[in-house]
Design a protein around this motif. Structure first.
Motif, short mmCIF file in Angstrom:
data_model
loop_
_atom_site.label_atom_id
_atom_site.label_comp_id
_atom_site.label_asym_id
_atom_site.label_seq_id
_atom_site.Cartn_x
_atom_site.Cartn_y
_atom_site.Cartn_z
N ALA A 144 0.80 4.31 19.24
CA ALA A 144 0.09 5.25 20.11
C ALA A 144 -1.19 4.63 20.64
O ALA A 144 -1.54 4.79 21.82
N VAL A 145 -1.93 3.92 19.78
CA VAL A 145 -3.16 3.26 20.22
C VAL A 145 -2.85 2.21 21.28
O VAL A 145 -3.60 2.02 22.24
N ARG A 146 -1.74 1.51 21.11
CA ARG A 146 -1.31 0.53 22.10
C ARG A 146 -1.07 1.22 23.45
O ARG A 146 -1.39 0.66 24.50
N HIS A 147 -0.54 2.42 23.41
CA HIS A 147 -0.33 3.19 24.64
C HIS A 147 -1.68 3.52 25.29
O HIS A 147 -1.84 3.40 26.51
N PHE A 148 -2.67 3.93 24.47
CA PHE A 148 -4.01 4.17 25.01
C PHE A 148 -4.53 2.92 25.71
O PHE A 148 -5.13 2.99 26.79
N GLN A 149 -4.34 1.79 25.07
CA GLN A 149 -4.82 0.52 25.63
C GLN A 149 -4.21 0.26 27.01
O GLN A 149 -4.92 -0.13 27.94
N LYS A 150 -2.91 0.48 27.15
CA LYS A 150 -2.25 0.20 28.41
C LYS A 150 -2.75 1.11 29.53
O LYS A 150 -2.91 0.68 30.67
N LEU A 151 -3.00 2.38 29.20
CA LEU A 151 -3.54 3.30 30.20
C LEU A 151 -4.96 2.86 30.61
O LEU A 151 -5.31 2.91 31.79
N ALA A 152 -5.76 2.44 29.64
CA ALA A 152 -7.12 1.98 29.94
C ALA A 152 -7.07 0.72 30.80
O ALA A 152 -7.91 0.53 31.70
N LEU A 179 -4.88 9.18 29.82
CA LEU A 179 -5.48 8.71 28.57
C LEU A 179 -6.10 9.88 27.81
O LEU A 179 -5.91 10.01 26.59
N ALA A 180 -6.83 10.75 28.53
CA ALA A 180 -7.47 11.90 27.88
C ALA A 180 -6.42 12.84 27.28
O ALA A 180 -6.56 13.31 26.14
N VAL A 181 -5.33 13.09 28.03
CA VAL A 181 -4.26 13.95 27.54
C VAL A 181 -3.60 13.32 26.32
O VAL A 181 -3.32 13.98 25.31
N ALA A 182 -3.33 12.01 26.40
CA ALA A 182 -2.65 11.32 25.29
C ALA A 182 -3.47 11.38 24.02
O ALA A 182 -2.95 11.68 22.94
N MET A 183 -4.78 11.12 24.12
CA MET A 183 -5.63 11.15 22.93
C MET A 183 -5.69 12.55 22.33
O MET A 183 -5.64 12.72 21.11
N THR A 184 -5.77 13.56 23.17
CA THR A 184 -5.84 14.94 22.68
C THR A 184 -4.55 15.33 21.97
O THR A 184 -4.56 15.91 20.88
N LEU A 185 -3.42 14.99 22.56
CA LEU A 185 -2.14 15.35 21.97
C LEU A 185 -1.89 14.60 20.67
O LEU A 185 -1.38 15.17 19.70
N GLU A 218 -18.45 10.24 9.44
CA GLU A 218 -17.82 10.03 10.74
C GLU A 218 -16.71 11.05 10.98
O GLU A 218 -16.51 11.52 12.10
N TRP A 219 -16.00 11.40 9.91
CA TRP A 219 -14.92 12.37 10.06
C TRP A 219 -15.46 13.74 10.45
O TRP A 219 -14.88 14.45 11.27
N LYS A 220 -16.59 14.13 9.85
CA LYS A 220 -17.20 15.42 10.19
C LYS A 220 -17.59 15.45 11.67
O LYS A 220 -17.40 16.47 12.35
N LYS A 221 -18.13 14.34 12.18
CA LYS A 221 -18.47 14.27 13.61
C LYS A 221 -17.21 14.38 14.46
O LYS A 221 -17.20 15.04 15.49
N LYS A 222 -16.16 13.71 14.00
CA LYS A 222 -14.90 13.72 14.74
C LYS A 222 -14.34 15.15 14.84
O LYS A 222 -13.89 15.57 15.90
N GLU A 223 -14.38 15.87 13.73
CA GLU A 223 -13.83 17.23 13.74
C GLU A 223 -14.61 18.14 14.68
O GLU A 223 -14.05 19.05 15.29
N LYS A 224 -15.92 17.88 14.84
CA LYS A 224 -16.73 18.71 15.74
C LYS A 224 -16.40 18.45 17.21
O LYS A 224 -16.34 19.36 18.02
N LYS A 225 -16.19 17.18 17.55
CA LYS A 225 -15.96 16.87 18.96
C LYS A 225 -14.48 16.71 19.30
O LYS A 225 -14.11 16.59 20.48
N GLY A 226 -13.61 16.71 18.29
CA GLY A 226 -12.17 16.67 18.54
C GLY A 226 -11.65 15.37 19.10
O GLY A 226 -10.73 15.36 19.92
N SER A 227 -12.21 14.25 18.69
CA SER A 227 -11.73 12.95 19.18
C SER A 227 -10.52 12.49 18.39
O SER A 227 -10.24 13.00 17.31
N ALA A 228 -9.81 11.51 18.93
CA ALA A 228 -8.53 11.09 18.35
C ALA A 228 -8.68 9.95 17.37
O ALA A 228 -8.35 8.82 17.67
N GLY A 229 -9.16 10.22 16.19
CA GLY A 229 -9.24 9.18 15.18
C GLY A 229 -10.57 8.46 15.18
O GLY A 229 -11.36 8.52 16.12
N LEU A 230 -10.83 7.73 14.09
CA LEU A 230 -12.13 7.08 13.89
C LEU A 230 -12.12 5.59 14.23
O LEU A 230 -13.13 4.93 14.01
#
Length: 391
Positions: free
Chosen positions: A126-134, A161-167, A292-304
């Motif tokens: 999945a991260v590789r997919h993010f890379q290709k979109l970027a 990319l935004a949709v992929a990371m959210t999903l 870092e995980w607590k920050k992630k949960e607040k902003k809803g990002s896709a992994g650390l």
């Protein structure tokens, strides 16, 4: 890597000792010394992973390079543990209570570790997919002069990319967004930019699909649920406990960094013993990652993953630029965008160089623990037969 050098001398020493005829007392003293050295090596290796944030000469916490280092640490610790437990040892020594129970609990954690490796391997794809979109966005925004066509192409990739990371982070099944948000075609025409240099064999997960109800968070919780520090008595209970702690911690860090199926509450599942000297650095790492995980949960990002978090921030800024673009763009804004595009290109390069070796290491961990599990089971079986024949 210094840990590898320590491991080589440690394993050689154990091999030589086990081949010597020594008294029971001497053998026990040497065993205690080996276990003490094992604890020191574990502490030193995790101390190397816990580097000050201001030290720019070391790899950032939860970066691809850092994850590769922690997998090296896992492999070194696993090899030393196996040397202590079964190298040249009479199997009857480990097939009696309480060691037989502790080893079976360890082997159950090994099975769960294999599941986590599967899930993380899928997450790397999945991260590789993010890379290709970027990379598509970078390619479009590097064009000069930049016009409406380039910006539209970049915007399409950035939105995907935004949709992929959210999903990936919220769907509960990593890989769905890789199918749904592949806007530029993986299977047919128009997909050249995405498919370039893509070797499916390099990124095929060890096991492609996880069960629908599988949860990385619950898996880590199950691995640590009956993990209790030994309070004395059986000497060999100490390396079993240490090996289990290393296994749980490494799988937890991987699941936190890489998109995995269902990770709600991942930061709160196990405690690292404060009183044990070898665990001090592990505890420090856990505190940093949990923050870092607590920050992630607040902003809803896709992994650390360090590179992924930077990619996400840059993508948001570039999307804002694309949304408000009017030709001709202001020179100052173009200069800012140029710097951001260069930074995003550098992140994509790090991913291109690091994700394949990371997945190869995941495979090595997978196959190594499979072999070790078989060897320990064989030793337990032989020890059981020896005990039965004596009776």
């Amino acid at each position: 890597m210094r840990a590898t050098d320590n491991q080589g001398s440690f394993l050689n020493r154990i091999s030589i000792r086990r081949n010597q005829v020594v008294s029971m007392d001497n053998n026990h003293e040497q065993e205690l010394e080996d276990i003490e050295l094992f604890q020191k090596h574990v502490g030193d290796r995790f101390a190397d992973l816990l580097s000050p944030a201001e030290d720019t000469s070391v790899d950032a916490l939860l970066s691809i390079a850092w994850l590769r280092k922690i997998l090296d640490v896992f492999l070194c610790c696993e090899a030393e543990f196996k040397a202590i437990m079964i190298m040249g040892r009479d199997p009857s020594q480990i097939s009696k209570p309480p060691l037989d129970r502790l080893l079976h609990e360890l082997l159950d954690r090994v099975v769960k570790t294999l599941d986590v490796c599967n899930a993380v391997s899928h997450g790397v794809d999945a991260v590789r997919h993010f890379q290709k979109l970027a990379e598509i966005a970078v390619s479009a925004l590097e064009q000069r002069p930049i016009g409406d066509g380039q910006v539209r192409r970049a915007k399409k990739a950035l939105n995907s990319l935004a949709v992929a990371m959210t999903l990936e982070d919220k769907d509960g099944a990593v890989g769905k967004s890789t199918e749904r948000a592949w806007s530029f075609g993986r299977r047919g025409g128009g997909g050249g930019a995405v498919n370039k240099d893509r070797n499916p064999g390099n990124f095929r997960p060890i096991c492609w699909n996880m069960a629908k109800g599988w949860s990385a968070s619950k898996q880590i919780q199950a691995m640590s649920s009956n993990l209790v520090a030994p309070r004395g008595g059986e000497t060999l209970a100490v390396p079993i406990y240490i090996s289990s702690m290393v296994m749980v911690f490494v799988m937890w860090a991987l699941a936190a960094a890489i998109p995995c199926q269902e990770r709600t509450g991942l930061g709160n599942h196990f405690s690292v013993p404060r009183q044990l000297s070898w665990a001090q650095s592990m505890m420090g790492l856990q505190e940093k990652i949990s923050e870092e995980w607590k920050k992630k949960e607040k902003k809803g990002s896709a992994g650390l993953l360090e590179e992924m978090q930077k990619m996400e921030k840059l993508a948001q800024s570039l999307t804002e630029f694309a949304d408000n673009f009017q030709f001709p763009a202001e020179p100052e804004r173009l200069e800012e965008v140029e710097n951001q595009v260069a930074e995003l290109a550098e992140i994509c390069k790090k991913m291109e160089e690091g994700l394949v070796p990371l997945q190869q290491q995941l495979r090595e961990v997978f196959h190594r623990v499979v072999r070790s599990r078989a060897e320990i089971l064989d030793a337990l079986e032989q020890g059981g037969k020896s005990s039965a024949s004596i009776m």
